[in-house]
Structure formats: structure tokens, C-alpha cells
Design an enzyme around this catalytic site. Structure first.
Site, PDB file in Angstrom:
ATOM      1  CG  ASP A  34       5.204  -2.397   3.359  1.00 16.35           C
ATOM      2  OD1 ASP A  34       5.405  -1.578   4.271  1.00 16.35           O
ATOM      3  OD2 ASP A  34       4.715  -2.089   2.257  1.00 16.35           O
TER       4      ASP A  34
ATOM      5  CG  HIS B  68       0.539  -3.841   3.750  1.00 13.59           C
ATOM      6  ND1 HIS B  68       0.364  -2.999   2.686  1.00 13.59           N
ATOM      7  CD2 HIS B  68       1.426  -4.783   3.315  1.00 13.59           C
ATOM      8  CE1 HIS B  68       1.111  -3.411   1.672  1.00 13.59           C
ATOM      9  NE2 HIS B  68       1.750  -4.489   2.026  1.00 13.59           N
TER      10      HIS B  68
ATOM     11  CG  HIS C  33      -0.358  -8.423   1.192  1.00  9.22           C
ATOM     12  ND1 HIS C  33       0.315  -8.982   0.126  1.00  9.22           N
ATOM     13  CD2 HIS C  33       0.269  -7.243   1.424  1.00  9.22           C
ATOM     14  CE1 HIS C  33       1.299  -8.183  -0.262  1.00  9.22           C
ATOM     15  NE2 HIS C  33       1.291  -7.111   0.509  1.00  9.22           N
TER      16      HIS C  33
ATOM     17  CG  HIS D 135       8.723  -6.083   1.648  1.00 13.40           C
ATOM     18  ND1 HIS D 135       9.259  -5.212   0.736  1.00 13.40           N
ATOM     19  CD2 HIS D 135       7.377  -6.090   1.429  1.00 13.40           C
ATOM     20  CE1 HIS D 135       8.281  -4.707   0.000  1.00 13.40           C
ATOM     21  NE2 HIS D 135       7.133  -5.211   0.391  1.00 13.40           N
TER      22      HIS D 135
HETATM   23 ZN    ZN Z   1       2.872  -5.770   0.796  1.00 12.21          ZN
END
Ligand code: ZN
Length: 270
Positions: free
Chosen positions: A84, A135, A139, A230
Site C-alpha cells: 500500500d 487506494h 489518502h 507498505h
Molecule cells: Zn494506506
């Protein structure tokens, strides 16, 4: 670019109960004014339940939510790595090299505005056989407080941006920090997206010890697991190394030793 077919939104039992309760409480107050404390109390309880469901990333109380791969994929011995918050020029290329070295495929949940800033990285992720998923565009940490129109804007903008850069639109959406509200699922249905969370996460945005992250991700490692890491917003070790780059080699070794095959979510759901 988003040519994903939309699907029908079906409210979950919790949402249906809330939809019935609100006019019901109003009608009770109008026809029997003394009932207002009960009516108000039930509305407050329903809001608390909806909020709690949105704060629990793996819950299905607000709509479908992929937390494990389906049985057919489990039977094939598959596992899904999801990465991510990128693309991140200082990290993503090294992540791609590590995945290549292990013949692993992953799903990158990219932030739309970062994809726009680093189009070559999106092209490279796709060229190496991975999938780019949605995503959100910015964000925002207060994403779960957005109303339906703003949620739609956040998702549609990222969907269009990533669709153009990756050559095909995302199939999956993951909410920032996994937090959401009841308005999300109707928007996902309209855009033809499916919510995906995870089986386990290593908390590698704040944990600086790679061994801790690895231990969390490999606890009860099994076919069907969806693991969260991540490349963007990644913590650093005391030697200033990015945690994901320390965790991936032993994680990929553990996956291979367990006889599992890392695939994209799209491959797993085929
Ligand atoms: Zn995130």
C-alpha cells in the site's frame, strides 16, 4: 478510464435495520411524543453500531469485504501480498526487484495522486506482472468522515488516473487505514470495485523492527492469506533502512518454504 461494470448495491442487515429504524423512530415520536427518549436512544445505538463497524477494517457489517482468498485459490496453494501507499521512488523499484527474484506477484494499492506523480513506476509495476489497485486519490486520514459525493470523487479520480497509467482500471479498493463508513459500499458498487482488506498486517508504517513485522505476517501462515505491507509511508529501521525491504526477503523465503505461491488478488479470484 473506468470500464468496470457496475454491480447492484445490496444493503447488509445492519444497514437495512438502520434504514428502517430512522423513519420508524420519527413516526413513533410523532404519534406518541412520550416515546422520544426510546426513539432517540435507538437511533444513537444504531449510529454507534455503524461507526464501530466502519472502524473495524475486516468487518463485513457494512458490505462485502475480502479478508481471505476464495476456496479455489486456497486449493491452488495461493497467497496474496498487498503493498500500500505507493508508488514511492525510493522503495518501489527495490520491492519490484525482490519480488522478481522470488517469482512473486503482488497487488499494489496505489494512491491516485502519487500514481500521477510517478507514471513510470506504475508502468513498471504492470510490466513486471503485478496489479495496480485503488487506494483513493489523496489518502486522507479522515476518509471515513466523508459523505457519498466526496467518497465518489476520491475513488473515481484514482480509478481514472490509475486506469490510464496502468492500461486497465483497478478491480479492488482499500480504504485509507482500512477505515470507512456506510456510504462507501454503494459507491464501490457503482464503480464496479470490490473492497479488499487483509488477513494480517505487520504495522510496518510504525514498527521499526523488521523481525516484529515478519513475526506478525508469518503467524499461522497459510494458503488464502492476504498480507499487508507498505512501500509508501514505510517505517525505517535504526539503520535507516526501509522496513519492507528488510521484511520481504525472509517473508518470501517463508512463503516458499510453506509451499505457497504469491499471486495478485485478480489471479486469486479468477
Ligand atoms: Zn494506506
Amino acid at each position: 478510464m473506468n470500464d468496470r461494470p457496475s454491480r447492484r448495491w445490496r444493503p447488509t442487515p445492519l444497514i437495512s435495520a438502520a434504514l428502517i429504524l430512522h423513519p420508524g423512530a420519527l413516526a413513533a415520536c410523532l404519534s406518541w411524543p412520550q416515546s422520544w427518549p426510546w426513539a432517540l436512544g435507538s437511533v444513537v445505538i444504531s449510529h454507534l453500531a455503524l461507526t464501530a463497524a466502519g472502524l473495524w477494517p475486516r468487518s463485513r457489517l457494512l458490505g462485502p469485504n475480502l479478508t481471505r482468498l476464495p476456496p479455489r485459490s486456497i486449493a491452488r496453494g495461493e497467497i496474496a501480498l498487498t503493498i500500500d501507499d505507493g508508488p514511492e521512488p525510493a522503495v518501489t523499484p527495490a520491492v519490484l526487484d525482490l519480488l522478481d527474484r522470488h517469482g512473486a506477484r503482488a497487488s499494489f494499492f496505489c494512491i491516485g495522486e502519487r500514481a500521477a506523480a510517478y507514471p513510470d513506476l506504475i508502468a513498471e509495476i504492470v510490466r513486471r506482472g503485478h496489479a495496480v489497485e485503488n487506494h483513493s486519490h489523496h489518502h486522507r486520514h479522515h476518509f471515513s468522515l466523508f459523505g457519498p459525493r466526496r467518497i465518489h470523487r476520491e475513488l473515481a479520480e484514482a480509478q481514472a488516473q490509475i486506469g490510464v497509467l496502468a492500461g486497465s482500471p483497478p478491480h479492488f479498493f482499500r480504504a485509507p487505514a482500512g477505515l470507512r463508513n456506510p456510504f462507501l459500499e454503494p459507491v464501490l458498487a457503482g464503480l464496479g470495485l470490490q473492497l479488499a482488506s487483509w488477513t494480517r498486517r505487520g504495522f510496518d508504517t510504525r514498527e521499526s523492527r523488521p523481525e516484529k513485522v515478519l513475526a506478525r505476517l508469518t503467524r499461522n501462515l497459510a494458503a488464502g492469506d492476504i498480507l499487508l505491507l507498505h512501500d509508501g509511508h514505510c517505517a525505517r529501521t535504526t539503520e535507516k533502512r526501509r522496513v519492507i525491504l528488510e521484511v520481504l526477503p525472509p517473508l518470501l523465503d517463508a512463503i516458499r518454504a510453506a509451499g505457497l505461491r504469491p499471486v495478485t488478488l485478480r489471479q486469486a479470484l479468477q
